[in-house]
Design a protein around this motif. Sequence first.
Motif, PDB file in Angstrom:
ATOM      1  N   THR A 253       0.854  -1.179   0.000  1.00  0.00           N
ATOM      2  CA  THR A 253       0.000   0.000   0.000  1.00  0.00           C
ATOM      3  C   THR A 253       0.890   1.229   0.000  1.00  0.00           C
ATOM      4  OG1 THR A 253      -1.686  -1.196   1.222  1.00  0.00           O
ATOM      5  CG2 THR A 253      -1.839   1.194   1.254  1.00  0.00           C
ATOM      6  N   TYR A 254       0.575   2.185  -0.882  1.00  0.00           N
ATOM      7  CA  TYR A 254       1.414   3.357  -1.065  1.00  0.00           C
ATOM      8  C   TYR A 254       0.578   4.627  -1.156  1.00  0.00           C
ATOM      9  CZ  TYR A 254       5.080   0.016  -2.197  1.00  0.00           C
ATOM     10  OH  TYR A 254       5.984  -1.015  -2.131  1.00  0.00           O
ATOM     11  N   GLY A 255       1.234   5.752  -0.958  1.00  0.00           N
ATOM     12  CA  GLY A 255       0.651   7.062  -1.180  1.00  0.00           C
ATOM     13  C   GLY A 255       1.672   7.916  -1.914  1.00  0.00           C
ATOM     14  N   LEU A 256       1.194   8.779  -2.794  1.00  0.00           N
ATOM     15  CA  LEU A 256       2.068   9.643  -3.600  1.00  0.00           C
ATOM     16  C   LEU A 256       1.779  11.101  -3.329  1.00  0.00           C
ATOM     17  CD1 LEU A 256       1.999   7.998  -7.120  1.00  0.00           C
ATOM     18  CD2 LEU A 256       4.041   8.937  -6.052  1.00  0.00           C
ATOM     19  N   ARG A 257       2.843  11.888  -3.273  1.00  0.00           N
ATOM     20  CA  ARG A 257       2.706  13.343  -3.253  1.00  0.00           C
ATOM     21  C   ARG A 257       3.660  13.919  -4.293  1.00  0.00           C
ATOM     22  NH1 ARG A 257       4.638  14.667   2.744  1.00  0.00           N
ATOM     23  NH2 ARG A 257       4.400  12.475   3.077  1.00  0.00           N
TER      24      ARG A 257
ATOM     25  N   GLN B 150      -4.680   7.381   4.576  1.00  0.00           N
ATOM     26  CA  GLN B 150      -5.855   6.618   4.136  1.00  0.00           C
ATOM     27  C   GLN B 150      -6.523   7.261   2.920  1.00  0.00           C
ATOM     28  OE1 GLN B 150      -5.170   7.274   7.430  1.00  0.00           O
ATOM     29  NE2 GLN B 150      -4.485   5.173   7.762  1.00  0.00           N
ATOM     30  N   GLN B 151      -6.477   8.572   2.820  1.00  0.00           N
ATOM     31  CA  GLN B 151      -7.110   9.273   1.699  1.00  0.00           C
ATOM     32  C   GLN B 151      -6.320   9.152   0.399  1.00  0.00           C
ATOM     33  OE1 GLN B 151      -7.378  12.983   4.005  1.00  0.00           O
ATOM     34  NE2 GLN B 151      -9.527  13.051   3.385  1.00  0.00           N
ATOM     35  N   VAL B 152      -5.046   8.884   0.494  1.00  0.00           N
ATOM     36  CA  VAL B 152      -4.210   8.865  -0.713  1.00  0.00           C
ATOM     37  C   VAL B 152      -3.736   7.468  -1.086  1.00  0.00           C
ATOM     38  CG1 VAL B 152      -3.418  11.219  -0.306  1.00  0.00           C
ATOM     39  CG2 VAL B 152      -2.060   9.299   0.562  1.00  0.00           C
ATOM     40  N   GLN B 153      -3.998   6.485  -0.249  1.00  0.00           N
ATOM     41  CA  GLN B 153      -3.401   5.163  -0.473  1.00  0.00           C
ATOM     42  C   GLN B 153      -4.005   4.431  -1.663  1.00  0.00           C
ATOM     43  OE1 GLN B 153      -3.859   3.216   3.295  1.00  0.00           O
ATOM     44  NE2 GLN B 153      -5.870   2.415   2.819  1.00  0.00           N
ATOM     45  N   PHE B 154      -3.136   3.647  -2.296  1.00  0.00           N
ATOM     46  CA  PHE B 154      -3.518   2.770  -3.392  1.00  0.00           C
ATOM     47  C   PHE B 154      -2.668   1.517  -3.264  1.00  0.00           C
ATOM     48  CE2 PHE B 154      -0.120   5.497  -4.840  1.00  0.00           C
ATOM     49  CZ  PHE B 154       0.716   4.658  -5.552  1.00  0.00           C
ATOM     50  N   THR B 155      -3.089   0.464  -3.928  1.00  0.00           N
ATOM     51  CA  THR B 155      -2.422  -0.823  -3.785  1.00  0.00           C
ATOM     52  C   THR B 155      -1.613  -1.162  -5.025  1.00  0.00           C
ATOM     53  OG1 THR B 155      -4.199  -1.580  -2.338  1.00  0.00           O
ATOM     54  CG2 THR B 155      -2.804  -3.281  -3.314  1.00  0.00           C
ATOM     55  N   VAL B 156      -0.396  -1.613  -4.795  1.00  0.00           N
ATOM     56  CA  VAL B 156       0.460  -2.118  -5.861  1.00  0.00           C
ATOM     57  C   VAL B 156       0.480  -3.631  -5.726  1.00  0.00           C
ATOM     58  CG1 VAL B 156       2.809  -2.205  -6.771  1.00  0.00           C
ATOM     59  CG2 VAL B 156       1.880  -0.043  -5.925  1.00  0.00           C
ATOM     60  N   THR B 157       0.211  -4.315  -6.821  1.00  0.00           N
ATOM     61  CA  THR B 157       0.311  -5.775  -6.863  1.00  0.00           C
ATOM     62  C   THR B 157       1.504  -6.101  -7.751  1.00  0.00           C
ATOM     63  OG1 THR B 157      -1.171  -5.942  -8.764  1.00  0.00           O
ATOM     64  CG2 THR B 157      -2.206  -6.020  -6.577  1.00  0.00           C
ATOM     65  N   LYS B 158       1.520  -7.266  -8.330  1.00  0.00           N
ATOM     66  CA  LYS B 158       2.631  -7.592  -9.237  1.00  0.00           C
ATOM     67  C   LYS B 158       2.389  -7.068 -10.648  1.00  0.00           C
ATOM     68  CE  LYS B 158       0.866 -12.223 -10.019  1.00  0.00           C
ATOM     69  NZ  LYS B 158       1.150 -13.634  -9.953  1.00  0.00           N
ATOM     70  N   GLU B 159       1.235  -6.450 -10.877  1.00  0.00           N
ATOM     71  CA  GLU B 159       0.905  -5.869 -12.187  1.00  0.00           C
ATOM     72  C   GLU B 159       1.295  -4.391 -12.222  1.00  0.00           C
ATOM     73  OE1 GLU B 159      -0.416  -7.793 -14.606  1.00  0.00           O
ATOM     74  OE2 GLU B 159      -0.384  -9.476 -13.205  1.00  0.00           O
ATOM     75  N   ASP B 160       1.801  -3.909 -13.350  1.00  0.00           N
ATOM     76  CA  ASP B 160       2.110  -2.490 -13.520  1.00  0.00           C
ATOM     77  C   ASP B 160       0.821  -1.687 -13.411  1.00  0.00           C
ATOM     78  OD1 ASP B 160       4.672  -3.339 -13.989  1.00  0.00           O
ATOM     79  OD2 ASP B 160       4.652  -2.906 -16.133  1.00  0.00           O
ATOM     80  N   ILE B 161       0.919  -0.493 -12.819  1.00  0.00           N
ATOM     81  CA  ILE B 161      -0.263   0.362 -12.694  1.00  0.00           C
ATOM     82  C   ILE B 161       0.067   1.785 -13.112  1.00  0.00           C
ATOM     83  CG2 ILE B 161      -1.267  -1.022 -10.842  1.00  0.00           C
ATOM     84  CD1 ILE B 161      -0.535   1.271  -8.930  1.00  0.00           C
ATOM     85  N   SER B 162      -0.989   2.548 -13.361  1.00  0.00           N
ATOM     86  CA  SER B 162      -0.867   3.963 -13.692  1.00  0.00           C
ATOM     87  C   SER B 162      -1.665   4.779 -12.678  1.00  0.00           C
ATOM     88  CB  SER B 162      -1.410   4.233 -15.086  1.00  0.00           C
ATOM     89  OG  SER B 162      -0.633   3.568 -16.059  1.00  0.00           O
ATOM     90  N   VAL B 163      -1.108   5.908 -12.295  1.00  0.00           N
ATOM     91  CA  VAL B 163      -1.754   6.812 -11.365  1.00  0.00           C
ATOM     92  C   VAL B 163      -1.743   8.202 -12.004  1.00  0.00           C
ATOM     93  CG1 VAL B 163      -1.578   7.878  -9.074  1.00  0.00           C
ATOM     94  CG2 VAL B 163      -0.934   5.482  -9.374  1.00  0.00           C
TER      95      VAL B 163
END
Length: 150
Positions: free
Chosen positions: A87-91, A129-142
């Motif tokens: 689980t990650y958050g980006l700024r 909690q408001q910014v979190q998203f999940t990274v799995t083994k698949e590439d993702i775009s944000v």
Amino acid sequence: MAIKAFRSHHRLAMMMSIMAGMLSLSAYAANVTVTVDGLRNANGTVRLKLDGSEAGWNNKAQAAATGHVKAAVNAVSYTFSDIPPGTYGLRVYQDEDDSGKLRTNMLGIPKEGYGFSNNPSVMGMPSFQQVQFTVTKEDISVVIHLKHGI
């Protein structure tokens, strides 16, 4: 002599096993491609910080990764490579004067564009909690839409 050969073979087997384990871990890592839009100009650098915990988000632990890309009018993209599942958050912010810091006025209102993953509509710093998203083994775009204070 046989014992020496056995130890040497045993060390080699252990090293091979460790290396195989490390390679298999990277097979489960993903790339996170971040598109930042809403840049007002091509001044400076867009700086990105990827946090993998609430402690990181609150600047009490090291970031999972950081990055930067030359600013461009409207949008830029940056890819974090080999990010482990979690689980990650980006700024992000556009460091227009390349000072290494988000410039603010006397009241703390940003003078440069800034944004967060999930694009929360909050005043001030959002929670992890408001910014979190999940990274799995698949590439993702944000996609992050920059906000502009003043």
